[in-house]
Motif scaffolding. Structure first.
Motif, mmCIF file in Angstrom:
data_model
loop_
_atom_site.group_PDB
_atom_site.id
_atom_site.type_symbol
_atom_site.label_atom_id
_atom_site.label_comp_id
_atom_site.label_asym_id
_atom_site.label_seq_id
_atom_site.Cartn_x
_atom_site.Cartn_y
_atom_site.Cartn_z
ATOM 1 N N LYS A 1 6.248 12.309 23.827
ATOM 2 C CA LYS A 1 5.542 11.262 23.775
ATOM 3 C C LYS A 1 6.538 10.262 24.612
ATOM 4 N N ASN A 2 7.612 10.265 24.634
ATOM 5 C CA ASN A 2 8.665 9.188 25.202
ATOM 6 C C ASN A 2 8.827 9.460 26.340
ATOM 7 N N GLY B 1 14.326 6.858 23.686
ATOM 8 C CA GLY B 1 13.109 6.790 23.174
ATOM 9 C C GLY B 1 13.011 8.297 22.300
ATOM 10 N N GLU C 1 13.065 8.535 18.163
ATOM 11 C CA GLU C 1 11.847 9.389 17.513
ATOM 12 C C GLU C 1 12.404 10.578 16.648
#
Length: 521
Positions: free
Chosen positions: A193-194, A199, A203
């Motif tokens: 996702k990142n 990031g 998460e």
């Protein structure tokens, strides 16, 4: 899991400084302001002030950092509460290891969360927020580009350079994710996702600890760095930390302790895309090593004011930066961290920044059912588990041998024979006494050699037991290193989804004994 404890000296992994920090507090009081007890926190809390303006910047920066992250109500409330002068933080920090890296990463955060909870119960008029400081500006990728699981090493093969938090999660990460298909989905989602490593770490750490209110801080932030600008300018132009740390270090060395960190004239790196390089001063000009960048003092101070994120504090100044922007009352770390923080108090005093309680995290070992059975069959105590293998093997053979491997009685009798011969020979001819003594030495060497052969024979007879002994040591100290510094938490989490939750019940950050956790059958 059940818990038992072993004194720190038994582990063989603690430095003398760490032991003294626990056992002989009076000796080290000049290097920190108070020994960490709940009662001693009262003065630290009352003396910890952070301007409301800084608190608002901190809260705003964190809200921006968490944009797009699904956070719990506890995290949201803690971020908002940081604007209040009644709110304080309890912090730990760590590198951005893949899939959390070694077990002690988990232990650090559990210890921090538990301390925040204990402080909240002891001082209900205040709020205490657990914080994980991401070392997103670190550039030592070789330390974090892998993790171990069940004896195998999984590595992220990328050739990116610079601050690791900015590393792009490109096709090379996707290759690793395919290789580690056994990891839980929340890890895969975090890395897919990142766009950056920082990031992804935010998460997955938020997934694991968000419900406990853990707030994750990334210091690589324009708003937060702006709060540090006055000290950054002072250090770049005057470099006070170098002399202050060296003076404190000398005092520690006079007590017999070795330095953990070594300051420089300039304790900042220059940050840019793919670059994190030291800044050095040469003939009045500031140079960025391994680049062609140079700055005059005027150009440098202008850049600090306009783009403070171009500057990354090293290990000497990172703690100062952290304490400049957080209303922090405690920092929890490992043995080396505790030691190097004690070198820094003079820098904190010089810049009038409050110095937090410096505390060791909890240390633990997990005895699997298999390890328990083998240790029990060998009648090994918990303390013996921490003994070096060769010494443990020697003691085991000695205690289980059919005969006295030292041949103490035989040596005593043999020595007596030659000593009497020396007396008798000397009565005939005084010059014969040294010859008798030399003969005794030779005879004892022959006996010692035989004793060695006897020991080897006993070891062959105990081959199975000694193999099991080595297996136990390898389970608990893989490759000779403590389990918590080698194994990944997934070795226990995948078999027990409540693994981390159970740790909260066993870890007490104010109890400095080593923890042994025993798995249920």
């Amino acid at each position: 899991m059940l818990k038992s404890t072993v004194e720190p000296e038994c582990t063989g992994q603690f430095s003398p400084l760490f032991i003294d920090y626990i056992r002989q507090q009076e000796k080290l009081v000049p290097f920190y302001h108070a020994y960490p007890t709940l009662e001693n926190f009262k003065a630290v809390i009352e003396n910890r002030h952070l301007e409301v303006s800084k608190r608002k910047v901190l809260s705003q920066a964190l809200k921006a950092q968490y944009e797009g992250v699904d956070i719990s109500e506890s995290v949201a409330e803690n971020i908002a509460a940081l604007e209040s002068e009644k709110t304080f933080t309890v912090t730990t920090g760590h590198q951005l290891n893949l899939f959390t890296g070694p077990l002690y990463f988990i232990y650090k955060i559990v210890s921090t969360i538990n301390l925040a909870k204990q402080l909240g119960e002891a001082y209900p008029q205040y709020r205490f927020v657990p914080v994980y400081w991401m070392a997103s500006e670190d550039h030592d990728f070789e330390e974090i580009n892998y993790f171990r699981y069940e004896g195998n090493k999984y590595r992220w093969n990328t050739h990116q350079k610079g601050a690791v938090g900015d590393f792009a999660l490109d096709a090379s990460m996707e290759e690793l994710l395919k290789e580690v298909s056994f990891v839980p989905d929340f890890f895969k989602e975090a890395y897919r996702k990142n766009t950056t490593l920082a990031g992804a770490v935010r998460e997955y750490v938020n997934h694991l600890f968000g419900e406990k209110g853990l707030v994750i801080v990334d210091g690589h932030d324009q708003q937060l760095k702006e709060l540090f600008v006055p000290i950054m300018k002072a250090e770049l132009l005057e470099g006070k930390a170098n002399d202050l740390v060296n003076a404190q270090t000398q005092k520690l060395e006079e007590l017999g302790y070795k330095s953990q960190i070594f300051p420089r004239e300039i304790n900042f790196f220059y940050l840019d895309k793919g670059v994190r390089s030291r800044i050095v001063k040469n003939a009045g000009v500031y140079e960025v090593l391994d680049t062609e960048k140079t700055f005059t003092p005027e150009e440098l101070t202008k850049l600090v004011a306009e783009e403070p994120t171009r500057f990354s504090p090293n290990v000497v100044l990172r703690p100062l930066y952290q304490e400049c922007i957080l209303p922090n009352v405690a920092y929890l770390g490992g043995p080396a961290e505790v030691a190097y923080w004690l070198q820094l108090k003079g820098v904190f005093d010089h810049y009038d920044i409050a110095y937090p309680m410096i505390m060791p995290r909890n240390f633990a070992m997990i005895k699997s059912v298999k390890a328990q059975r083998k240790a029990s069959a060998l009648a090994l105590s918990d303390e013996q588990l921490f003994v070096d293998f060769e010494e443990l093997k020697k003691d085991y053979v000695q205690s289980h041998a059919q005969s006295d491997l030292d041949l103490a009685e035989e040596k005593k009798a043999l020595a007596a024979v030659f000593e009497q011969l020396g007396v008798d020979a000397a009565a005939i001819d005084p010059t014969l006494k040294p010859a008798a003594e030399a003969a005794k030495v030779r005879a004892l060497k022959v006996l010692a050699h035989f004793g060695k052969k006897l020991r080897q024979g006993e070891e062959r007879n105990m081959e199975v037991a000694l193999r099991r002994l080595r297996e136990v040591k390898e389970m608990l100290f893989p490759g000779g290193a403590p389990q918590e510094r080698t194994c990944n938490f997934l070795e226990f989490y995948l078999a027990n989804g409540h693994f981390i939750e159970e740790l909260y019940g066993h870890f007490d950050p104010l109890d400095y004994r080593y923890i042994i956790l025993v798995q249920d059958a």
